[in-house]
Design an enzyme around this catalytic site. Structure first.
Site, PDB file in Angstrom:
ATOM      1  CB  VAL A   1      76.158 -45.890   7.471  1.00  0.00           C
ATOM      2  CG1 VAL A   1      77.638 -46.138   7.282  1.00  0.00           C
ATOM      3  CG2 VAL A   1      75.910 -44.424   7.854  1.00  0.00           C
ATOM      4  N   GLY A   2      73.148 -45.349   5.851  1.00  0.00           N
ATOM      5  CA  GLY A   2      71.709 -45.277   6.077  1.00  0.00           C
ATOM      6  C   GLY A   2      71.042 -44.431   5.025  1.00  0.00           C
TER       7      GLY A   2
ATOM      8  N   GLY B   1      66.985 -42.771   4.053  1.00  0.00           N
ATOM      9  CA  GLY B   1      65.576 -42.615   4.380  1.00  0.00           C
ATOM     10  C   GLY B   1      64.825 -41.918   3.276  1.00  0.00           C
ATOM     11  CB  ALA B   2      61.351 -40.645   3.186  1.00  0.00           C
TER      12      ALA B   2
ATOM     13  CG  ASP C   1      58.340 -41.607  14.256  1.00  0.00           C
ATOM     14  OD1 ASP C   1      57.626 -42.635  14.292  1.00  0.00           O
ATOM     15  OD2 ASP C   1      59.060 -41.317  13.287  1.00  0.00           O
TER      16      ASP C   1
END
Length: 421
Positions: A76-77, A79-80, A194
């Site tokens: 579902v996701g 990132g780095a 952030d």
């Protein structure tokens, strides 16, 4: 046939019976072993199927070495340094998110993971993503990846803004929940640093939870501001101007600025300050807010930053009511960057004016923003809890990060993971 012959035949018959029984037992054992091997192979195949998820856009499979209490559903996701899969916790049938992190290639990733892990364990707040469980490694030697089991959130604000028009009620509720979480974080002496739409997770009930604490720091610890900038590789569009102008210290006002940028993006459907680089980012800010007055100018401690601002053409402030006039007059019903909004609540623009003030000392605080008339429907001072302050040594590892090797950081992460939640 005499008696001796009869006994001899009986003995031969008994020996044959014993041999047949032994053969039958051997065959049964062989069959049992074969069945056990087949079961083990089937279990291994099932476990492999359970522990792998495939993205719809890519045929590659991702291995999730988690307990068989979890059934992996889909990615579902991504990132780095982490991948998030949805899963079902079989005993409770609860849907969860499992975040797999592989940080041990770079020290910076280890530091971000350690900050996030410690802070998520510290906070217990409705609008901050929580850790339900941690998959603990068998031993240190096998500790090569980290698995955090968290609440499953269907989407994030970035995706929502890009795909649909938000009603004024939705905008109020999302900003309120963001500020409610910030109140708890700031009361604990923590700066998020952030905040952006993709770090605001949402579910189908419109519940909002802040995530990604990898750049967070203590308000009390200001020794590492330069180090912070070298690590700050996230999207610059939501950064407060004092971060780029190297103020001597950062305050809770940097998070407040980010909330203002997020509010503006929800109102218009597009980022307010989409800078191409450092210089363009500052220029876009001053085009809207105007050139800083003398008081704000001298509040910038960096002589080099002041000289840069002096080199720019003079800009007159544009009131947000005027800036958003094109949005107000837009009659489009599409979900394009214009947002398709035909009317913006004047109270939203009033709050925006107070959130996006160049001088951080003059910017509205989180507590005062929660009291703003725009959020009157949701504001309840008795239901906006604060959090315990983090200990003074909470971020000690950051102070000595230049001396810590990846192996040192791995040991710190292992110790943190093995602690009870």
């Amino acid at each position: 046939m005499n008696i001796d012959q009869h006994h001899q035949l009986q003995q031969q018959h008994q020996q044959q019976m014993l041999q047949q029984q032994a053969q039958a037992q051997a065959q049964a054992q062989a069959q049992a072993q074969q069945q056990q091997q087949q079961q083990q192979q089937a279990a291994a195949a099932a476990a492999a199927a359970n522990a792998a998820a495939t993205t719809s856009s890519s045929p590659r499979q991702v291995s999730f070495n988690v307990s068989d209490h979890y059934q992996i559903l889909e990615i579902v996701g991504e990132g780095a340094y982490g991948i998030v899969c949805s899963a079902i916790h079989k005993p409770s049938q609860q849907k969860v998110a499992i975040k797999k992190i592989e940080p041990f290639e770079r020290s910076m990733l280890c530091l971000r993971t350690l900050r996030e892990l410690k802070l998520l364990k510290h906070f217990n707040h409705e609008n901050i993503i929580s850790i339900l469980a941690i998959q603990r490694p068998i031993n240190y030697e096998s500790f090569n990846e980290i698995y955090l089991i968290q609440e499953l959130m269907e989407t994030d604000l970035h995706r929502v803004i890009r795909t649909q028009n938000l009603s004024d009620d939705h905008i109020q509720y999302f900003i309120y929940q963001t500020l409610r979480a910030l109140k708890a974080m700031h009361s604990a002496n923590v700066l998020h640093r952030d905040l952006k739409p993709s770090n605001l997770l949402l579910n189908s009930n419109c519940d909002l939870k802040i995530c990604d604490f990898g750049l967070a720091r203590s308000i009390a610890s200001q020794e590492d501001n330069y180090g912070f900038m070298t690590e700050y590789v996230a999207t610059r569009w939501y950064r407060a101007p004092e971060i780029m102008l190297t103020f001597q210290e950062y305050t809770t006002a940097i998070d407040v600025w980010s909330v203002g940028c997020i509010l503006a993006e929800m109102l218009s459907g597009r980022p307010l300050f989409p800078g191409r680089d450092y210089h363009n980012q500052l220029w876009l800010i001053m085009e809207v807010l105007g050139t800083p007055n003398m008081e704000d100018y001298y509040n910038i401690k960096s002589k080099r930053a002041r000289e840069y601002i002096r080199s720019l053409p003079f800009c007159k402030k544009i009131p947000f009511s005027e800036l958003f006039a094109n949005t107000n007059n837009n009659t489009s019903t599409s979900t394009s960057n214009t947002g398709g909004r035909t009317n913006i609540n004047p109270l939203a623009l009033d709050l925006l004016e107070k959130l996006l003030i160049f001088n951080p000392a003059k910017r509205i605080t989180v507590e005062d923003a929660l009291k703003h008339p725009y959020l009157q429907l949701y504001h309840d001072p008795n239901d906006e809890p604060i959090s315990d302050k983090i200990p003074e040594d909470f971020f000690d590892f950051d102070k000595m990060k230049d001396q810590l090797t990846i192996e040192d950081l791995k040991k710190l992460l292992y110790e943190e993971i093995m602690k009870p939640l």
